[in-house]
Design a protein around this motif. Sequence first.
Motif, mmCIF file in Angstrom:
data_model
loop_
_atom_site.group_PDB
_atom_site.id
_atom_site.type_symbol
_atom_site.label_atom_id
_atom_site.label_comp_id
_atom_site.label_asym_id
_atom_site.label_seq_id
_atom_site.Cartn_x
_atom_site.Cartn_y
_atom_site.Cartn_z
ATOM 1 N N ARG A 294 -5.572 9.324 -3.524
ATOM 2 C CA ARG A 294 -4.385 9.865 -3.956
ATOM 3 C C ARG A 294 -4.177 11.192 -3.311
ATOM 4 O O ARG A 294 -4.979 11.894 -2.832
ATOM 5 C CB ARG A 294 -4.574 10.213 -5.408
ATOM 6 C CG ARG A 294 -4.771 8.901 -6.320
ATOM 7 C CD ARG A 294 -5.032 9.337 -7.819
ATOM 8 N NE ARG A 294 -5.850 10.362 -7.988
ATOM 9 C CZ ARG A 294 -5.997 11.326 -9.057
ATOM 10 N NH1 ARG A 294 -4.830 10.895 -9.948
ATOM 11 N NH2 ARG A 294 -6.750 11.975 -9.283
ATOM 12 N N ARG A 295 -2.734 11.437 -2.982
ATOM 13 C CA ARG A 295 -2.221 12.561 -2.286
ATOM 14 C C ARG A 295 -0.891 12.666 -2.523
ATOM 15 O O ARG A 295 -0.404 11.981 -3.241
ATOM 16 C CB ARG A 295 -2.415 12.328 -0.755
ATOM 17 C CG ARG A 295 -1.453 11.329 -0.383
ATOM 18 C CD ARG A 295 -1.648 10.903 1.285
ATOM 19 N NE ARG A 295 -0.988 9.994 1.953
ATOM 20 C CZ ARG A 295 0.195 9.529 1.974
ATOM 21 N NH1 ARG A 295 1.342 10.267 1.412
ATOM 22 N NH2 ARG A 295 0.743 8.606 2.274
ATOM 23 N N ILE B 206 0.993 9.641 -4.096
ATOM 24 C CA ILE B 206 0.776 8.420 -3.617
ATOM 25 C C ILE B 206 -0.437 7.907 -3.636
ATOM 26 O O ILE B 206 -1.502 8.714 -3.454
ATOM 27 C CB ILE B 206 1.403 8.541 -1.991
ATOM 28 C CG1 ILE B 206 2.752 9.321 -1.974
ATOM 29 C CG2 ILE B 206 1.440 7.283 -1.235
ATOM 30 C CD1 ILE B 206 3.882 8.615 -2.486
ATOM 31 N N ASN C 128 0.841 -1.261 0.161
ATOM 32 C CA ASN C 128 0.040 0.064 -0.156
ATOM 33 C C ASN C 128 0.993 1.186 0.097
ATOM 34 O O ASN C 128 1.945 1.102 0.401
ATOM 35 C CB ASN C 128 -0.917 -0.033 1.064
ATOM 36 C CG ASN C 128 -2.370 0.656 0.966
ATOM 37 O OD1 ASN C 128 -2.387 1.449 -0.100
ATOM 38 N ND2 ASN C 128 -2.946 0.962 2.080
ATOM 39 N N ASN C 129 0.213 2.586 -0.206
ATOM 40 C CA ASN C 129 1.017 3.876 -0.224
ATOM 41 C C ASN C 129 2.089 3.815 -1.100
ATOM 42 O O ASN C 129 3.350 3.845 -1.004
ATOM 43 C CB ASN C 129 1.212 3.957 1.178
ATOM 44 C CG ASN C 129 0.336 4.023 2.135
ATOM 45 O OD1 ASN C 129 -0.669 4.791 2.033
ATOM 46 N ND2 ASN C 129 0.372 3.658 3.144
ATOM 47 N N ARG C 130 1.738 3.496 -2.556
ATOM 48 C CA ARG C 130 2.695 3.670 -3.564
ATOM 49 C C ARG C 130 2.778 4.744 -4.409
ATOM 50 O O ARG C 130 1.759 5.131 -4.355
ATOM 51 C CB ARG C 130 2.621 2.265 -4.634
ATOM 52 C CG ARG C 130 2.614 0.858 -3.688
ATOM 53 C CD ARG C 130 2.155 -0.051 -4.865
ATOM 54 N NE ARG C 130 3.348 -0.641 -5.390
ATOM 55 C CZ ARG C 130 3.512 -1.953 -5.865
ATOM 56 N NH1 ARG C 130 2.713 -2.672 -5.500
ATOM 57 N NH2 ARG C 130 4.738 -2.250 -6.548
ATOM 58 N N LYS C 131 3.723 5.299 -4.863
ATOM 59 C CA LYS C 131 3.824 6.358 -5.691
ATOM 60 C C LYS C 131 3.183 5.691 -7.006
ATOM 61 O O LYS C 131 3.414 4.510 -7.479
ATOM 62 C CB LYS C 131 5.335 6.905 -6.135
ATOM 63 C CG LYS C 131 6.094 7.379 -5.096
ATOM 64 C CD LYS C 131 7.532 7.830 -5.622
ATOM 65 C CE LYS C 131 8.240 8.351 -4.319
ATOM 66 N NZ LYS C 131 9.509 8.652 -5.015
ATOM 67 N N ALA D 200 2.903 13.480 -2.134
ATOM 68 C CA ALA D 200 4.136 12.902 -1.374
ATOM 69 C C ALA D 200 4.644 14.340 -0.459
ATOM 70 O O ALA D 200 4.695 15.325 -1.151
ATOM 71 C CB ALA D 200 5.272 12.370 -2.130
ATOM 72 N N SER E 219 -3.142 4.846 -2.184
ATOM 73 C CA SER E 219 -3.397 3.986 -1.094
ATOM 74 C C SER E 219 -4.953 3.492 -1.339
ATOM 75 O O SER E 219 -5.666 4.078 -1.743
ATOM 76 C CB SER E 219 -3.175 4.595 0.347
ATOM 77 O OG SER E 219 -3.937 5.752 0.280
#
Length: 149
Positions: free
Chosen positions: A86-87, A97, A53-56, A89, A99
């Motif tokens: 999406r957010r 990022i 999880n939390n991948r670029k 970084a 998730s």
Amino acid sequence: MSQTLTIPPLESMICFSVYSAGLAFNRLYRALLDKFGLTYPQFLVLVALRQKNNRKVSDLGEALFLESNTLTPLLKRMEQAGLIARRRASKDERAVIVSLTEKGARLTLDLGCVPPDVAQATRLDLGEITALTARLNTLSKALREHVAH
């Protein structure tokens, strides 16, 4: 004198075998994923995020072999459906990022029935599936490397 090129029959060409298997997999996954309201690429995104999880976005694209112009609209649709968030970084605002949301994480649990259904449809045992997957991964890597050079 010109030489005549003999083209082998379709059923003996590895490219056609992989292509036709891919089409059959697409039809199978469409039938299995319709009840979840997902496409196959959306399923792959959920599986990849469940794995890590939390991948670029760029890392996700590399993992799925998808270009950003294909991945970005896909992720936007998944975000609108409440499956992912999406957010930017915090350390590099150019990076986005991705998730799983709570809804997306729950859905990945429901999707656990899909791989066994696919395995059953192949009529292969686990050892055969594992061996074939390894060979196809090797083939895919070799072809990507060949094209890159």
